[in-house]
Design a protein around this motif. Structure first.
Motif, PDB file in Angstrom:
ATOM      1  N   UNK A  78      -2.434  -3.292 -25.898  1.00 57.47           N
ATOM      2  CA  UNK A  78      -1.299  -3.715 -25.603  1.00 57.47           C
ATOM      3  C   UNK A  78      -0.105  -2.380 -25.335  1.00 57.47           C
ATOM      4  N   UNK A  79       0.496  -2.370 -24.295  1.00 58.35           N
ATOM      5  CA  UNK A  79       1.390  -1.408 -23.777  1.00 58.35           C
ATOM      6  C   UNK A  79       2.318  -2.084 -22.887  1.00 58.35           C
ATOM      7  N   UNK A  80       3.651  -1.674 -23.566  1.00 60.58           N
ATOM      8  CA  UNK A  80       5.078  -2.026 -22.862  1.00 60.58           C
ATOM      9  C   UNK A  80       5.138  -1.192 -21.319  1.00 60.58           C
ATOM     10  N   UNK A  81       5.606  -1.609 -20.505  1.00 65.13           N
ATOM     11  CA  UNK A  81       5.927  -1.128 -19.239  1.00 65.13           C
ATOM     12  C   UNK A  81       7.332  -0.651 -19.338  1.00 65.13           C
ATOM     13  N   UNK A  82       7.658   0.549 -18.841  1.00 65.85           N
ATOM     14  CA  UNK A  82       8.980   0.833 -19.165  1.00 65.85           C
ATOM     15  C   UNK A  82      10.018  -0.061 -18.141  1.00 65.85           C
ATOM     16  N   UNK A  83      11.216  -0.191 -18.493  1.00 67.11           N
ATOM     17  CA  UNK A  83      12.078  -1.098 -18.167  1.00 67.11           C
ATOM     18  C   UNK A  83      12.843  -0.153 -17.030  1.00 67.11           C
ATOM     19  N   UNK A  84      13.306  -0.931 -15.633  1.00 69.53           N
ATOM     20  CA  UNK A  84      13.975  -0.253 -14.791  1.00 69.53           C
ATOM     21  C   UNK A  84      15.579  -0.035 -15.111  1.00 69.53           C
ATOM     22  N   UNK A  85      15.971  -0.871 -16.225  1.00 64.50           N
ATOM     23  CA  UNK A  85      17.455  -0.626 -16.817  1.00 64.50           C
ATOM     24  C   UNK A  85      17.300  -0.931 -18.177  1.00 64.50           C
ATOM     25  N   UNK A  86      18.579  -0.561 -18.760  1.00 60.56           N
ATOM     26  CA  UNK A  86      18.854  -1.033 -20.031  1.00 60.56           C
ATOM     27  C   UNK A  86      20.051  -1.947 -20.416  1.00 60.56           C
ATOM     28  N   UNK A  87      20.213  -2.627 -21.530  1.00 59.33           N
ATOM     29  CA  UNK A  87      21.316  -2.907 -21.764  1.00 59.33           C
ATOM     30  C   UNK A  87      22.496  -2.003 -22.165  1.00 59.33           C
ATOM     31  N   UNK A  88      22.289  -0.968 -22.541  1.00 63.20           N
ATOM     32  CA  UNK A  88      23.324   0.178 -22.571  1.00 63.20           C
ATOM     33  C   UNK A  88      23.906   0.356 -21.461  1.00 63.20           C
ATOM     34  N   UNK A  89      23.069   0.568 -20.185  1.00 62.00           N
ATOM     35  CA  UNK A  89      23.600   0.858 -19.052  1.00 62.00           C
ATOM     36  C   UNK A  89      24.563  -0.352 -18.411  1.00 62.00           C
TER      37      UNK A  89
END
Length: 244
Positions: A78-89
């Protein structure tokens, strides 16, 4: 461990867990528990405070849990793909937007639109209001027949409006019929995810906008439909401005 609970005991625990409050000063806004039960099997319950997720975010979480569970069951890494954006942004962008020319323009739009609007509508009540707000409600379901739904879609197509505009118009007429009010406010939620990359971010993006209803009895139904359509389109055009 609820291995020996019957269905009634299990449902009672699930309802209590779903309604249990959060202490956001010391706890995360996400609470996950696994309960074992001989009647329904193992149950994973994830409870999320609304401050941390809207309905769209819940669908993302449910989809991720299902996919990761299936992959883990197959023995995959299992591995998480990095998100293009974050909620902080998103929060930072929203703060910058409110001070930008576009943000000030949208604020002026809402100030003009809501100027002089009544803050409440008196709905006839069956019972006296309690002295303390209890936040209790009831859900009444009434399903329209397939024939009625088809007729509504055909009507909307002929007159160039969406089913949402039709339902919103019907709601405004209902409020007017029950209260006599001709100028009142109705809220409707927007997704708040118009910026690129925010469609896969977990957070509370939902932003309610206000629709100002002006029901004039002398106008015909088609005229009111077009007025509601215009009001809705204007609200959607200015939906980026955050309401409290």
């Amino acid at each position: 461990d609820g291995s020996y609970w019957n269905e009634t005991e299990l449902d009672t625990w699930l309802n209590q867990e779903a309604d249990a409050p959060f202490d956001l000063q010391t706890q995360s806004c996400l609470r996950v528990k696994l309960i074992r039960n001989s009647v329904r099997g193992d149950i994973l319950i994830a409870t999320i405070h609304h401050v941390g997720a809207d309905l769209w975010a819940l669908l993302i979480v449910a989809k991720d849990i299902r996919e990761f569970y299936q992959r883990a069951a197959r023995g995959e890494v299992l591995a998480l793909e990095p998100l293009a954006a974050t909620y902080r942004q998103h929060v930072e962008w929203q703060q910058q937007f409110m001070d930008s020319p576009r943000g000030r323009q949208e604020r002026r739009f809402w100030q003009r639109t809501l100027q002089g609007a009544p803050m409440q509508v008196s709905v006839p009540a069956d019972f006296a209001r309690p002295p303390v707000l209890l936040l209790q409600s009831q859900l009444i379901r009434q399903e329209a027949s397939a024939e009625t739904c088809t007729a509504i879609r055909q009507f909307c197509k002929r007159h160039g409006v969406t089913p949402f505009v039709f339902v919103q118009t019907a709601l405004q007429l209902l409020v007017h019929a029950r209260t006599g009010a001709q100028d009142f406010l109705l809220g409707t939620p927007t997704m708040g995810r118009s910026r690129q990359g925010m469609d896969q971010v977990v957070g509370d993006f939902a932003n309610p906008v206000v629709l100002r209803a002006k029901v004039q009895p002398q106008r015909n139904l088609l005229s009111l439909l077009q007025q509601v359509r215009f009001t809705l389109l204007a609200a959607m055009e200015h939906q980026e401005y955050p309401f409290p």
